[in-house]
Design an enzyme around this catalytic site. Structure first.
Site, PDB file in Angstrom:
ATOM      1  N   HIS A   1     -61.744 -65.307  15.867  1.00 27.12           N
ATOM      2  CA  HIS A   1     -61.019 -64.710  14.680  1.00 27.12           C
ATOM      3  C   HIS A   1     -59.870 -65.657  13.936  1.00 27.12           C
ATOM      4  O   HIS A   1     -59.898 -65.875  12.817  1.00 27.12           O
ATOM      5  CB  HIS A   1     -60.048 -63.574  15.309  1.00 27.12           C
ATOM      6  CG  HIS A   1     -59.642 -62.776  14.259  1.00 27.12           C
ATOM      7  ND1 HIS A   1     -58.701 -61.535  14.598  1.00 27.12           N
ATOM      8  CD2 HIS A   1     -59.704 -62.508  13.056  1.00 27.12           C
ATOM      9  CE1 HIS A   1     -58.442 -60.968  13.491  1.00 27.12           C
ATOM     10  NE2 HIS A   1     -59.238 -61.270  12.495  1.00 27.12           N
TER      11      HIS A   1
ATOM     12  N   ASP B   1     -56.519 -65.941  18.152  1.00 29.12           N
ATOM     13  CA  ASP B   1     -57.641 -65.396  19.103  1.00 29.12           C
ATOM     14  C   ASP B   1     -58.981 -65.948  18.848  1.00 29.12           C
ATOM     15  O   ASP B   1     -59.374 -66.047  17.755  1.00 29.12           O
ATOM     16  CB  ASP B   1     -57.569 -63.947  19.295  1.00 29.12           C
ATOM     17  CG  ASP B   1     -57.760 -63.341  17.929  1.00 29.12           C
ATOM     18  OD1 ASP B   1     -57.241 -63.511  17.109  1.00 29.12           O
ATOM     19  OD2 ASP B   1     -58.672 -62.107  18.083  1.00 29.12           O
TER      20      ASP B   1
ATOM     21  N   HIS C   1     -62.536 -61.971  19.442  1.00 27.85           N
ATOM     22  CA  HIS C   1     -61.520 -61.869  19.224  1.00 27.85           C
ATOM     23  C   HIS C   1     -60.993 -61.545  20.785  1.00 27.85           C
ATOM     24  O   HIS C   1     -61.637 -61.319  21.894  1.00 27.85           O
ATOM     25  CB  HIS C   1     -61.031 -60.496  18.798  1.00 27.85           C
ATOM     26  CG  HIS C   1     -61.604 -60.222  17.553  1.00 27.85           C
ATOM     27  ND1 HIS C   1     -60.664 -60.282  16.237  1.00 27.85           N
ATOM     28  CD2 HIS C   1     -62.985 -59.735  16.782  1.00 27.85           C
ATOM     29  CE1 HIS C   1     -61.490 -59.968  15.533  1.00 27.85           C
ATOM     30  NE2 HIS C   1     -62.775 -59.758  15.651  1.00 27.85           N
ATOM     31  N   TYR C   2     -59.550 -61.966  21.077  1.00 27.50           N
ATOM     32  CA  TYR C   2     -59.112 -61.088  22.226  1.00 27.50           C
ATOM     33  C   TYR C   2     -58.297 -59.810  21.757  1.00 27.50           C
ATOM     34  O   TYR C   2     -57.811 -59.800  20.625  1.00 27.50           O
ATOM     35  CB  TYR C   2     -58.204 -61.987  23.130  1.00 27.50           C
ATOM     36  CG  TYR C   2     -56.953 -62.783  22.550  1.00 27.50           C
ATOM     37  CD1 TYR C   2     -56.039 -62.020  21.981  1.00 27.50           C
ATOM     38  CD2 TYR C   2     -56.714 -64.085  23.022  1.00 27.50           C
ATOM     39  CE1 TYR C   2     -55.004 -62.777  21.312  1.00 27.50           C
ATOM     40  CE2 TYR C   2     -55.316 -64.625  22.208  1.00 27.50           C
ATOM     41  CZ  TYR C   2     -54.509 -63.906  21.796  1.00 27.50           C
ATOM     42  OH  TYR C   2     -53.413 -64.439  21.297  1.00 27.50           O
ATOM     43  N   THR C   3     -58.188 -59.015  22.805  1.00 40.56           N
ATOM     44  CA  THR C   3     -57.419 -57.849  22.488  1.00 40.56           C
ATOM     45  C   THR C   3     -55.984 -57.975  22.129  1.00 40.56           C
ATOM     46  O   THR C   3     -55.274 -57.377  21.245  1.00 40.56           O
ATOM     47  CB  THR C   3     -57.496 -56.715  23.282  1.00 40.56           C
ATOM     48  OG1 THR C   3     -57.188 -57.320  24.745  1.00 40.56           O
ATOM     49  CG2 THR C   3     -58.976 -56.280  23.480  1.00 40.56           C
TER      50      THR C   3
ATOM     51  N   GLU D   1     -64.472 -57.707  20.884  1.00 39.01           N
ATOM     52  CA  GLU D   1     -63.097 -58.057  21.447  1.00 39.01           C
ATOM     53  C   GLU D   1     -63.343 -58.079  22.753  1.00 39.01           C
ATOM     54  O   GLU D   1     -63.701 -57.603  23.530  1.00 39.01           O
ATOM     55  CB  GLU D   1     -62.226 -56.587  21.166  1.00 39.01           C
ATOM     56  CG  GLU D   1     -61.795 -56.261  19.571  1.00 39.01           C
ATOM     57  CD  GLU D   1     -60.684 -56.935  19.537  1.00 39.01           C
ATOM     58  OE1 GLU D   1     -59.997 -57.809  20.180  1.00 39.01           O
ATOM     59  OE2 GLU D   1     -60.113 -56.942  18.078  1.00 39.01           O
TER      60      GLU D   1
END
Ligand code: ZN
Length: 245
Positions: A133, A143, A26-28, A91
């Site tokens: 994700h 993401d 994921h990215y945050t 993340e």
């Protein structure tokens, strides 16, 4: 690699018999690492991940790997619909498309790579199950996005990247519903309730970023077939033939 602990209350037991065989990146998507850490550790937010990797490469462990973290939400990959029960979630700090999407720094990519290699050493996660994700939720997630260097990650032994083709391109644009959709589905995209166009965009973000937003073409088909072939080989080597059906 040093890992710092910042325990999140947001986790539960994995169901009996649930194998861990998916790795979701994921990215945050928040303005700062601190804001993301605070949210992932806030009981009221009801979200978490196993790890968070900052842009300078600092790694935080929020949830133990044998616990079920709450990072994936609604979606599916292959035949798995409860992705949280069977996955590890990482993340990666980045403001994301909403707050100023930017490249992932080298120090961060090194830390992500080392962390993922360690995770793959502990769990039987096939390379085709190292996903974004957005791969498991193409209708609502972008993401970690098209700037994430999946190719470098695959070169380091984490996940898949299409092999180089012979440059031969024949024929016109492929029929999306009859040719592209079945290949996306075989790779793992769940097309129940998700438009083929959304799944194709998610595929492009991960495995064909240069073509993001463009119609499917012969290179799309070549990459899909190549990734499916690599997945089949990896699964049969691991004795998992047919497990994705
Ligand atoms: Zn996410």
């Amino acid at each position: 690699m040093p890992i710092h602990d910042r325990p999140s209350p947001n986790h539960g037991p994995r169901p009996d018999g649930a194998a861990v065989d998916i790795l979701v990146l994921h990215y945050t998507g928040m303005v700062s690492a601190q804001a993301a850490l605070d949210r992932l550790c806030d009981e009221a937010a009801q979200v978490s991940a196993h790890y968070l990797v900052e842009e300078d490469g600092t790694v935080w462990r929020l949830v133990a790997e044998d616990r079920r973290a709450w990072h994936a939400g609604r979606g599916a990959w292959g035949h798995v619909r409860d992705v949280n029960s069977r996955s590890i979630g990482v993340e990666i700090v980045n403001p994301g498309h909403e707050f100023g999407y930017r490249p992932f720094p080298a120090a961060q990519m090194r830390a992500v790579t080392d962390l993922c290699r360690d995770i793959l050493g502990r769990w039987p996660i096939p390379p085709g199950n190292v996903i974004a994700h957005s791969d498991m939720a193409p209708d609502r997630k972008r993401d970690p996005g098209e700037l994430f260097d999946w190719q470098a990650l695959a070169r380091a032994g984490v996940g898949l990247w299409p092999r180089t083709g012979d440059g031969a391109h024949f024929g016109g644009p492929p029929a999306v519903e009859t040719v592209v959709a079945p290949l996306l589905s075989r790779l793992g995209y769940d097309l129940d309730g998700v438009g083929v166009a959304q799944a194709l965009t998610a595929f492009q973000r991960h495995w064909h970023p240069d073509a993001l937003g463009k119609p499917a073409d012969t290179e799309t088909i070549r990459r899909l077939n190549d990734l499916i072939a690599q997945t089949d080989v990896a699964n049969s080597t691991a004795g998992l033939a047919g497990s994705r059906e």
